[in-house]
Design an enzyme around this catalytic site. Structure first.
Site, PDB file in Angstrom:
ATOM      1  CG  ASP A  87      -1.706   1.239   1.412  1.00 11.64           C
ATOM      2  OD1 ASP A  87      -1.465   2.192   0.651  1.00 11.64           O
ATOM      3  OD2 ASP A  87      -2.571   1.276   2.298  1.00 11.64           O
ATOM      4  CG  ASP A 228      -9.183  11.367 -22.579  1.00 16.22           C
ATOM      5  OD1 ASP A 228      -8.226  10.893 -21.933  1.00 16.22           O
ATOM      6  OD2 ASP A 228      -9.957  10.661 -23.258  1.00 16.22           O
ATOM      7  CG  HIS A 233      -2.955  11.211 -27.025  1.00 17.56           C
ATOM      8  ND1 HIS A 233      -1.900  10.806 -26.250  1.00 17.56           N
ATOM      9  CD2 HIS A 233      -4.053  10.653 -26.462  1.00 17.56           C
ATOM     10  CE1 HIS A 233      -2.341  10.023 -25.275  1.00 17.56           C
ATOM     11  NE2 HIS A 233      -3.642   9.927 -25.377  1.00 17.56           N
TER      12      HIS A 233
HETATM   13  C1  BG6 Z   1      -6.139   7.669 -24.024  1.00 20.33           C
HETATM   14  C2  BG6 Z   1      -7.446   8.313 -23.638  1.00 20.33           C
HETATM   15  O1  BG6 Z   1      -5.066   8.484 -23.630  1.00 20.33           O
HETATM   16  O2  BG6 Z   1      -6.089   7.483 -25.428  1.00 20.33           O
HETATM   17  C3  BG6 Z   1      -8.618   7.491 -24.130  1.00 20.33           C
HETATM   18  O3  BG6 Z   1      -7.527   8.450 -22.238  1.00 20.33           O
HETATM   19  C4  BG6 Z   1      -8.509   7.211 -25.603  1.00 20.33           C
HETATM   20  O4  BG6 Z   1      -9.864   8.145 -23.849  1.00 20.33           O
HETATM   21  C5  BG6 Z   1      -7.112   6.645 -25.926  1.00 20.33           C
HETATM   22  O5  BG6 Z   1      -9.512   6.280 -25.962  1.00 20.33           O
HETATM   23  C6  BG6 Z   1      -6.924   6.542 -27.432  1.00 20.33           C
HETATM   24  O6  BG6 Z   1      -5.752   5.842 -27.699  1.00 20.33           O
HETATM   25  P1  BG6 Z   1      -5.582   5.042 -29.049  1.00 20.33           P
HETATM   26  O7  BG6 Z   1      -4.195   4.503 -28.982  1.00 20.33           O
HETATM   27  O8  BG6 Z   1      -6.639   3.970 -29.060  1.00 20.33           O
HETATM   28  O9  BG6 Z   1      -5.796   6.018 -30.150  1.00 20.33           O
END
Ligand code: BG6
Length: 476
Positions: A87, A228, A233
């Protein structure tokens, strides 16, 4: 740091990411002989497992998530695994973990736990000699929910590890197709002279997902599409696409160039962003519920966002970057569209010349299409007949015999071997948050409520208008 880790400690070893991605990726690396014989992997989490039951747990995860032909000798991989229950918020258990990790060994630590546990974990590691010059640490997203919370996490980590021992994951950077953006731009001579405002009219980046909430209500309600997907990304895709040529593939050279782009992002105007939330509809022929129904209540969280971004530097002045991402879109697709400008003067009266356009498909398939004008064969008395033709590269056909990897394979190997180029530096994360926070502040000021859209559509009609106002159509 390019020393190899001899022990990898996985925090959150029984969690979802570990089952779906980390354990299968490590097994695949082992099957290909990419892990040193003496690499030891120690899993830790709160569950009271022992080495044997953790190995059984790992076997089940691998059988479920890694195709048969990639597993190699599972027994050899499973023999690398150890487990130590812990933990992280209490001191008990760290000593046992340190013993299993091997105090003399070079250690890589992977935190795939809730960020609220990062601080106590780091304190525990430091108190038990696991945060020293011989260890490096890897952090999974979400790294905060805004600049302030992200700085708090970064400060806590920086208290125990120097920046060149901190590996922040953005799993998009582990995708081969994303790395190929770097290869396309900097291993070919013909892109660079055209890669600027003089020749490019606009860029579109789309990340469409068909999935909905996927049972992640708590997380998603604290994030929404902007935080998100765009904060990490999509901004990484944009940075790779727009950065100046780095002088080498070295971690700092590449990240120095990316951060300059992120810092040059102009504050998005009130008319330059659209938010949406899906309602019931049909995706890939299946009827699906609306976000509010999945959640069981109403919410103002956006499941779709479209933005018009600008990069204020010499190279990109006047070139809009249209970004959009959403859940419950008609298809799962990540793609980049680069729209070139018209020829400066047409010598073909009567012919409607279409602008060149390059579409870079990132997923599900990697395809690169360049549309160009060509003469339609035939003898015409009134001048040539021209038509737009695709110049198509289907990467899977071009590289037959190569299989798709999990993005985490590359990232875990780089963590173990100490290469940081594909990990995000602190200044990048902070520049990303600064821009995202300014967008959220605008939304808060105007009391923005997301527009609804039917699941299975490309978002609210306002998103189409965002581009159409400039005479641009989204590439669907
Ligand atoms: C994650 C998000 O970082 O990337 C998700 O939290 C999303 O919501 C995912 O679905 C998408 O990743 P990939 O590789 O499937 O395009």
């Amino acid at each position: 740091m390019e020393t190899k880790a001899e022990t990898l400690i996985l925090f959150g070893a029984t969690g979802d990411l570990s089952q779906r991605m980390l354990l299968p990726s490590l097994c695949a690396l082992d099957a290909e002989g990419l892990l040193s014989d003496d690499l030891r992997i120690v899993g830790t989490a709160r569950s009271e497992l022992d080495d044997g039951s953790f190995r059984n747990f790992a076997r089940a995860a691998i059988e479920k998530y890694l195709p048969d032909h990639r597993r190699g000798s599972m027994a050899r991989f499973l023999n690398r695994l150890y487990y130590s229950p812990l933990d992280v918020t209490t001191p008990e258990g760290y000593e046992e973990l340190a013993k299993k990790a091997g105090s003399e060994r070079e250690i890589a630590i992977f935190l795939s736990t809730a960020p609220s546990l990062f601080k106590p974990t780091i304190a525990g590691l430091a108190a038990h000699g696991l945060a020293d010059n011989n260890s490096r640490i890897c952090l999974e997203k979400p790294l905060g929910t805004d600049l302030q919370t992200s700085c708090a996490i970064n400060d806590a980590v920086a208290g125990a590890f120097p920046e060149d021992h901190i590996f922040r994951i953005d799993h998009y950077l582990g995708k081969e197709t994303v790395q190929n953006l770097i290869a396309l731009r900097f291993a070919n001579a013909f892109f660079e002279p055209l890669w600027n405002a003089q020749h490019i009219e606009h860029v579109q980046i789309t990340v469409g997902e068909t999935v909905g909430l996927e049972g992640r209500a708590d997380f998603y309600e604290s994030a929404g599409a902007l935080r998100d997907m765009v904060q990490n990304h999509m901004l990484q895709l944009l940075a790779l696409l727009a950065m100046e040529p780095p002088s080498s593939f070295d971690a700092n050279c590449v990240r120095d160039e990316k951060v300059k782009v992120l810092r040059a992002l102009r504050k998005v105007g009130p008319e330059e962003s659209v938010t949406g939330q899906y309602r019931k509809g049909a995706v890939e022929g299946q009827s699906v519920a609306g976000y509010d129904e999945e959640l069981g209540r109403e919410s103002d969280v956006e499941t779709f966002v479209a933005l018009k971004a600008h990069i204020d530097n010499w190279r990109w002045q006047g070139v809009p970057f249209y970004l959009r991402t959403g859940k419950r879109m008609p298809e799962r697709v990540t793609e980049i569209v680069v729209q070139f400008r018209s020829v400066p003067h047409s010598i073909f009266p009567g012919a409607k010349l279409k602008q060149n356009r390059m579409v870079i498909g990132i997923q599900p398939e990697e395809n690169i299409t360049l549309s160009m004008m060509a003469k339609v064969p035939g003898i015409e008395q009134d001048g040539m007949v021209l038509r737009q033709m695709p110049l198509d590269i289907k990467m899977p056909d071009a590289f037959t015999g190569k299989f798709k990897r999990i993005a985490y394979e590359r990232l875990l190997l780089d963590l173990i071997e100490g290469r940081q180029t594909l990990f995000v530096r602190r200044d990048e994360v902070e520049a990303q948050w600064r821009w995202i926070d300014s967008i959220r502040a605008t939304w808060a000021e105007e009391g923005r409520i997301p527009k609804t859209y039917a699941a299975g559509s490309w978002g609210p009609s306002k998103a189409i208008a965002l581009a159409e106002r400039d005479g641009v159509s989204w590439h669907d």
